[in-house]
Design a protein around this motif. Structure first.
Motif, mmCIF file in Angstrom:
data_model
loop_
_atom_site.group_PDB
_atom_site.id
_atom_site.type_symbol
_atom_site.label_atom_id
_atom_site.label_comp_id
_atom_site.label_asym_id
_atom_site.label_seq_id
_atom_site.Cartn_x
_atom_site.Cartn_y
_atom_site.Cartn_z
ATOM 1 N N ARG A 71 -16.111 -21.917 -35.802
ATOM 2 C CA ARG A 71 -14.699 -22.072 -36.150
ATOM 3 C C ARG A 71 -14.135 -23.370 -35.577
ATOM 4 N N GLU A 72 -14.512 -23.698 -34.362
ATOM 5 C CA GLU A 72 -14.011 -24.929 -33.746
ATOM 6 C C GLU A 72 -14.549 -26.170 -34.451
ATOM 7 N N SER A 73 -15.808 -26.115 -34.928
ATOM 8 C CA SER A 73 -16.398 -27.291 -35.582
ATOM 9 C C SER A 73 -15.865 -27.489 -36.993
ATOM 10 N N THR A 74 -15.535 -26.381 -37.682
ATOM 11 C CA THR A 74 -15.030 -26.495 -39.064
ATOM 12 C C THR A 74 -13.509 -26.529 -39.121
ATOM 13 N N GLY A 75 -12.851 -25.923 -38.137
ATOM 14 C CA GLY A 75 -11.397 -25.799 -38.194
ATOM 15 C C GLY A 75 -10.940 -24.785 -39.224
ATOM 16 N N ASP A 76 -11.896 -23.995 -39.758
ATOM 17 C CA ASP A 76 -11.572 -23.023 -40.806
ATOM 18 C C ASP A 76 -11.818 -21.608 -40.256
ATOM 19 N N THR A 77 -10.768 -20.966 -39.789
ATOM 20 C CA THR A 77 -10.894 -19.628 -39.199
ATOM 21 C C THR A 77 -11.351 -18.608 -40.224
ATOM 22 N N PHE A 78 -10.809 -18.691 -41.457
ATOM 23 C CA PHE A 78 -11.160 -17.732 -42.504
ATOM 24 C C PHE A 78 -12.654 -17.776 -42.785
ATOM 25 N N PHE A 79 -13.207 -18.980 -42.923
ATOM 26 C CA PHE A 79 -14.631 -19.119 -43.237
ATOM 27 C C PHE A 79 -15.497 -18.602 -42.093
ATOM 28 N N ALA A 80 -15.202 -19.028 -40.857
ATOM 29 C CA ALA A 80 -16.058 -18.670 -39.712
ATOM 30 C C ALA A 80 -16.063 -17.163 -39.468
ATOM 31 N N PHE A 81 -14.886 -16.576 -39.403
ATOM 32 C CA PHE A 81 -14.853 -15.142 -39.109
ATOM 33 C C PHE A 81 -15.186 -14.294 -40.344
ATOM 34 N N GLY A 82 -15.128 -14.897 -41.545
ATOM 35 C CA GLY A 82 -15.645 -14.213 -42.727
ATOM 36 C C GLY A 82 -17.164 -14.045 -42.606
ATOM 37 N N ILE A 83 -17.843 -15.097 -42.122
ATOM 38 C CA ILE A 83 -19.288 -14.998 -41.862
ATOM 39 C C ILE A 83 -19.557 -13.905 -40.830
ATOM 40 N N ALA A 84 -18.720 -13.848 -39.781
ATOM 41 C CA ALA A 84 -18.904 -12.835 -38.731
ATOM 42 C C ALA A 84 -18.757 -11.423 -39.299
ATOM 43 N N LEU A 85 -17.768 -11.227 -40.169
ATOM 44 C CA LEU A 85 -17.571 -9.906 -40.765
ATOM 45 C C LEU A 85 -18.807 -9.456 -41.534
ATOM 46 N N VAL A 86 -19.367 -10.373 -42.320
ATOM 47 C CA VAL A 86 -20.542 -10.022 -43.128
ATOM 48 C C VAL A 86 -21.723 -9.660 -42.224
ATOM 49 N N ILE A 87 -21.961 -10.472 -41.177
ATOM 50 C CA ILE A 87 -23.119 -10.229 -40.297
ATOM 51 C C ILE A 87 -22.950 -8.902 -39.548
ATOM 52 N N TYR A 88 -21.765 -8.651 -39.001
ATOM 53 C CA TYR A 88 -21.543 -7.388 -38.287
ATOM 54 C C TYR A 88 -21.694 -6.194 -39.238
ATOM 55 N N PHE A 89 -21.212 -6.359 -40.485
ATOM 56 C CA PHE A 89 -21.336 -5.255 -41.449
ATOM 57 C C PHE A 89 -22.808 -4.957 -41.740
ATOM 58 N N VAL A 90 -23.604 -6.011 -41.950
ATOM 59 C CA VAL A 90 -25.035 -5.808 -42.245
ATOM 60 C C VAL A 90 -25.721 -5.111 -41.074
#
Length: 242
Positions: A178-197
Motif C-alpha cells: 500500500r505504501e509503495s503504490t499509494g492505492d489502499t483499495f488495491f493493496a487491501f483488496g489483494i489482502a482480502l482475496v488471500i485471507y479468503f482463500v
C-alpha cells in the motif's frame, strides 16, 4: 510504476508473509486444540482445585485482549529473564487465547452427549477414562468440530496482530505494498482475496475432518463415497424409475 508492476515486485515478500501467516495459523491451531481439550476436560472434573484452576485460566485468557497477551509475552517476560522468538510468542498468544475459547466448546459438547450414552458406558463397566475415550469423546468431537472451525478461522484473521511484535506477516507485507503504490483499495483488496482463500482451504480441511468423524460413528458417508464421481448402480436405477 503501475499497481500490477508493484505487485509483481512485492510478490516474493508477500509469499514470505503468507508463509509466516500459515505457520502462525497451524502452530496456533494445534496449540489451541491441545489447550481446549485439556482445559475443557479439566473444567468438568470433580476436584475443586483442578476445576477451579481450569476455570481461572479460561476466564483470564477469554477476558483479556489478545494484543495485550502478545505484548506481555514479548515485552514483559524479558524483564523476568525469559526471552522468546517473535514467532514463538505469536503461536503462544494465539494458542492460549483461542484455546481458552475452545475449552468452553469442548466442555459444552461433552455435556451435550445424551445421558443414555453415559449410562450405556457405565453398564459396560468401563472406567471413567475408557468411557471418555471410547464412548463420550468421539460423539462430542463430532459436535464440537463446526464451532472449532469457526474459532480457527478467527485465529487465522487474528494472526494480523503479530505485526505489533515485529513479525512480518501477510498484513505487514500488504501494508508495504500500500505504501509503495499509494492505492489502499488495491493493496487491501489483494489482502482480502488471500485471507479468503486461506480461510476457505481451512474450512474444506475441517469439513473433511468432520465427515471422517461422522463416518466413524456410522452417521455419514465415507470419504470414498463423498468424492466418487460415478453414482451407485442401484441409485441410478432408482432415479430412472422415478
Amino acid at each position: 510504476m503501475s499497481n500490477f508492476d508493484a505487485l509483481r515486485e512485492a510478490l516474493p515478500r508477500i509469499i514470505d508473509g503468507i508463509i509466516v501467516t500459515v505457520q502462525l495459523t497451524l502452530g496456533g491451531a494445534l496449540l489451541a486444540l491441545a489447550v481446549a481439550i485439556a482445559f475443557g476436560l479439566a473444567a468438568r472434573l470433580h476436584n475443586p482445585f483442578v476445576r477451579g484452576g481450569a476455570r481461572a485460566f479460561i476466564e483470564v485468557f477469554r477476558g483479556t485482549s489478545l494484543l495485550v497477551q502478545a505484548f506481555w509475552l514479548f515485552f514483559v517476560l524479558p524483564a523476568f529473564g525469559i526471552r522468546l522468538e517473535p514467532i514463538v510468542v505469536g503461536i503462544l498468544a494465539l494458542g492460549l487465547n483461542y484455546g481458552a475459547y475452545g475449552a468452553e466448546v469442548v466442555r459444552g459438547s461433552i455435556n451435550a452427549v445424551p445421558k443414555v450414552q453415559w449410562e450405556a458406558a457405565i453398564a459396560l463397566n468401563f472406567s471413567p477414562a475408557q468411557r471418555m475415550r471410547r464412548v463420550i469423546f468421539p460423539q462430542a468431537w463430532v459436535l464440537m468440530i463446526p464451532a472449532l472451525t469457526n474459532l480457527m478461522i478467527h485465529l487465522l484473521k487474528g494472526t494480523a496482530i503479530v505485526t505489533a511484535i515485529t513479525l512480518q506477516d501477510l498484513t505487514f507485507q500488504i501494508n508495504r505494498l500500500r505504501e509503495s503504490t499509494g492505492d489502499t483499495f488495491f493493496a487491501f483488496g489483494i489482502a482480502l482475496v488471500i485471507y479468503f482463500v486461506l480461510a476457505y482451504i481451512l474450512t474444506l480441511v475441517m469439513q473433511v475432518v468432520e465427515a471422517r468423524a461422522k463416518f466413524k460413528l456410522g452417521r455419514g458417508p465415507s470419504m470414498r463415497e463423498i468424492f466418487k464421481l460415478k453414482p451407485d448402480v442401484d441409485e441410478a436405477v432408482t432415479v430412472g424409475r422415478r
